[in-house]
Design an enzyme around this catalytic site. Structure first.
Site, short mmCIF file in Angstrom:
data_model
loop_
_atom_site.label_atom_id
_atom_site.label_comp_id
_atom_site.label_asym_id
_atom_site.label_seq_id
_atom_site.Cartn_x
_atom_site.Cartn_y
_atom_site.Cartn_z
N GLU B 52 0.81 -1.22 0.00
CA GLU B 52 0.00 0.00 0.00
C GLU B 52 0.84 1.27 0.00
O GLU B 52 0.41 2.32 -0.47
CB GLU B 52 -0.97 0.01 1.18
CG GLU B 52 -2.07 -1.05 1.09
CD GLU B 52 -1.66 -2.40 1.65
OE1 GLU B 52 -0.46 -2.61 1.92
OE2 GLU B 52 -2.55 -3.27 1.83
N PHE B 114 -10.78 -7.23 14.52
CA PHE B 114 -9.74 -7.69 13.59
C PHE B 114 -9.50 -6.63 12.51
O PHE B 114 -10.45 -6.15 11.90
CB PHE B 114 -10.17 -9.02 12.95
CG PHE B 114 -9.19 -9.50 11.92
CD1 PHE B 114 -7.91 -9.91 12.28
CD2 PHE B 114 -9.52 -9.52 10.57
CE1 PHE B 114 -7.00 -10.33 11.33
CE2 PHE B 114 -8.61 -9.95 9.62
CZ PHE B 114 -7.34 -10.35 9.99
N GLN B 115 -8.25 -6.30 12.30
CA GLN B 115 -7.82 -5.28 11.33
C GLN B 115 -8.49 -3.93 11.57
O GLN B 115 -8.73 -3.17 10.63
CB GLN B 115 -8.03 -5.76 9.89
CG GLN B 115 -7.08 -6.92 9.52
CD GLN B 115 -7.00 -7.21 8.04
OE1 GLN B 115 -7.94 -6.99 7.30
NE2 GLN B 115 -5.84 -7.73 7.61
N LYS B 164 -17.16 -0.83 6.61
CA LYS B 164 -17.62 -1.82 5.65
C LYS B 164 -19.14 -1.84 5.54
O LYS B 164 -19.70 -1.97 4.45
CB LYS B 164 -17.10 -3.21 6.06
CG LYS B 164 -17.35 -4.28 5.02
CD LYS B 164 -16.65 -5.57 5.38
CE LYS B 164 -16.84 -6.61 4.28
NZ LYS B 164 -16.12 -7.86 4.58
N MET B 473 24.49 8.20 1.31
CA MET B 473 24.43 9.50 1.99
C MET B 473 24.73 9.35 3.47
O MET B 473 25.43 10.18 4.07
CB MET B 473 23.06 10.15 1.76
CG MET B 473 22.97 11.58 2.26
SD MET B 473 24.20 12.66 1.50
CE MET B 473 23.26 13.36 0.14
#
Lengths: 94, 566
Positions: B52, B114-115, B164, B473
């Site tokens: 993502e 969940f999630q 949802k 760097m």
């Protein structure tokens, strides 16, 4: 330390939507910008759907104006007022 | 006439209605209704990324290249949190991105489902605005408002979190109206009250200046003020400095173009700043990488600062004249207000500061030579997307940009891993142009999985990897400031040619300058994606360098004589 704020203190009042996410964002501005605040109060403003967030900034006028500008551009903020010590309130410049 | 639609269908419709054509995303549980509705909206091309973070960077790249809103989509929980780096990058660089995240159903919110993640809370400080849609009736208007907020005034990312069950809710659907934003003010003030006065004062300062400079930043690109800045420079003869995000806003090679200022700016650019008596800053925020120690920045200069965001005026450096407004509008007014003049003596003075570079490179494979080969292979007509680190500074300093907005990089956040996914987005915004994603071996390995996205979606991005076997760097800083203790900076790479082969794309390895033209030329001419690895000098440094917090007057111009000592 009680009573009168130090000479370099300014009171800022912010009128804003009283939605939790807006208030959360407003507190985030104070926290994220590392602003030296002395007191913080949140009240209903008297207008429906609007809250008044008041805080005392331990900072000079320039820093105070900078903080006011950060609020001024926040979505959900309706009005920002800077009260310089005992002076009468002045509207933050647009 | 209205019909019954689900929240997910409304979401798709609202995106189509807002003119969205490309969506970068990754499906998951809480966003499944949206993905179920998506195939019915073929106007929305979905690009399936491999992480993502890449969706957010790709949306950012798309937005910067197109000037339109870039859209990314993720599920709740880990999908949403993976967007965070990309949103923070878009926030720091003022890129209009709208992120849509799935959320657990409303009855589950707050129960550590969940999630479930408080993505609103997490993204508050890195978005312009965010919304959790509590009812399907709000959805279309929220999308329309989010698209407007992302572009309005100083652009930035906006997040929409959609539970949802809201995606599954059905409602009679009418066309979205632009939502009245309560009593909130628009973000772009009209002409600010002191504008005319500010322009007059600025013109007076410019007329009286002996050593004036124009410094332009990203605001000039966002406002497309290229011609106006050029007109200002050419009418007054004032030399122009372009910040990292201002690069390509003014043509390289123009007699008035000086280059990039700041930490890795050329000596003559920083010296010019330190000697200037007036600086006209347009659309930049005087970031610490530009100013070095602000106490010693441009000590003789009176600064005219033009910015869309009033909160920027005086934030980092004190200004003599602050003008709030759109860079194009204000610059145009300034062009009209100034008298024609020349600055020949001042330009001569600056030319006296110019240093010739004298570094040597293994196989003559210098950054200049590599970038020249890309310029030649693409006939000077490509967009360069850089990652973060040494190669980013070399590109910024050495690539001869001619066309506006052809240099795209993560400036403010400095997010390694940006180039490859952002280049996907740039390609989709400019499907007929060539896009080169230039990375180091560190940053490339962060998001190289996106090669699969390029192959699956048919996105012909050209990838250049500057391989020096170090996180270069950081290694350079270790060399200069940490007693040459190369702690955890040597980095192993896979065989990139085999990796390219595994993805079914051509790969080339260049070890010396003589091989450049053929490898880069072939990669550039490939119809699909291609990868070129450049085996560069392992301990090459980016010179000059202003030490962090140091003064622009005191650059490090060569390796410290007693490196490893005090």
């Amino acid at each position: 330390m009680t009573g009168v704020p130090p000479a370099s203190a300014h009171t800022v009042a912010v009128l804003l939507d009283d939605a939790l996410v807006t208030l959360n964002r407003a507190f985030g501005v104070l926290r994220r910008r590392n602003v030296p605040i002395e007191g913080l109060a949140l009240h209903p403003s008297g207008t429906a759907g609007e809250a008044r967030l008041t805080f005392v900034l331990k900072a000079d006028a320039v820093t105070t104006d900078r903080v006011a500008q950060q609020f001024q551009k926040m979505i959900g903020v309706r009005r920002v007022m800077v009260l310089a010590n005992e002076d009468s309130p002045t509207e933050a410049k647009r | 006439m209205s019909e019954m639609l689900s929240g997910a269908e409304i979401l798709c419709r609202a995106l189509v209605d807002a003119g969205v054509e490309v969506v970068f995303g990754y499906p998951g549980g809480a966003i499944m209704p949206f993905y179920h509705a998506l195939p019915d909206h073929p106007q929305l091309r979905h690009i399936l990324v491999r992480h993502e973070q890449a969706a957010a960077h790709a949306a950012d790249g798309y937005a910067r290249a197109s000037g339109r809103v870039g859209v990314c989509v993720a599920t709740s929980g880990p999908g949403a949190t993976n967007l965070v780096t990309g949103l923070a990058a878009a926030h720091m660089d003022n890129s209009p991105v709208v992120a849509i995240t799935g959320q657990v159903s409303r009855p589950m919110i707050g129960r550590d489902a969940f999630q479930e993640t408080d993505i609103i809370g997490i993204t508050l400080p890195i978005t312009k605005q965010n919304y959790q849609v509590q009812d399907v009736s709000e959805l279309a208007e929220v999308v329309a408002e989010a698209m407007a907020v992302a572009l309005d005034g100083r652009p930035g990312p906006v997040l929409i979190d959609v539970p949802k069950d809201v995606q599954n809710q059905k409602i009679a659907y009418g066309a979205p109206r632009a939502r009245a934003r309560g009593q909130s003010r628009p973000l772009t003030p009209g002409a600010s009250p002191g504008l005319e006065d500010g322009v007059r004062k600025a013109a007076r300062l410019i007329a009286g200046a002996e050593r004036p400079l124009i410094m332009v930043g990203h605001g000039v690109i966002l406002a497309q003020a290229y011609n106006d800045v050029r007109a200002l420079a050419e009418k007054t003869g004032i030399p122009v400095i372009t910040t990292l995000l201002g690069i390509s806003a003014f043509p390289d090679g123009h007699p008035l173009h000086l280059g990039m200022p700041g930490m890795h700016g050329e000596v003559h650019v920083n010296r010019a700043i330190q000697h200037a008596d007036v600086i006209i800053g347009i659309g930049l925020r005087f970031d610490d990488r530009v100013t070095g120690n602000t106490a010693s920045f441009a000590p003789q200069a009176r600064i005219i600062h033009i910015d869309l965001d009033r909160a920027e005026i005086g934030k980092n450096v004190p200004v003599a004249v602050g003008i709030v407004g759109d860079a194009r509008d204000i610059t145009r007014r300034l062009v009209a207000a100034v008298e024609p003049r020349r600055c020949e003596r001042w330009l001569e003075h600056i030319r006296g500061f110019v240093r010739t570079r004298a570094e040597s490179y293994r196989g003559n494979l210098s950054p200049e030579a590599i970038l020249a080969s890309i310029y030649e292979a693409s006939h000077g007509d490509c967009t360069i997307v850089t990652d973060v680190g040494q190669h980013q500074m070399w590109v910024a300093k050495l690539y001869p940009y001619q066309r506006p907005n052809t240099h795209i990089t993560s400036g403010g956040l400095g997010a390694m891993g940006f180039a490859v996914p952002a280049a996907l987005g740039v390609h989709l915004a400019r499907p007929n142009g060539t896009v080169w994603a230039i990375s180091g071996d560190g940053g490339f390995q962060m998001n190289m999985a996106e090669m699969a996205t390029m192959v699956q979606e048919g996105l012909p991005v050209k990838m250049a990897v500057f391989n020096n076997g170090y996180l270069g760097m950081v290694r350079q800083w270790q060399q200069f400031f940490h007693e040459k203790r190369y702690s955890c900076t040597p980095i192993w790479s896979p065989d990139y040619l085999k990796l390219a082969e595994a993805y079914g794309i051509p790969g080339y390895r260049v070890k010396e300058a003589g091989e450049l033209a053929e490898a880069v030329g072939r990669a550039n001419a490939e119809p699909g994606p291609a990868l070129v690895e450049f085996m560069i000098e392992q301990e090459a440094n980016v010179f000059p360098m202003i030490p962090p917090g140091g003064s622009l007057s005191e650059p490090i111009e060569a390796e410290p004589a007693a490196a490893g000592g005090a």
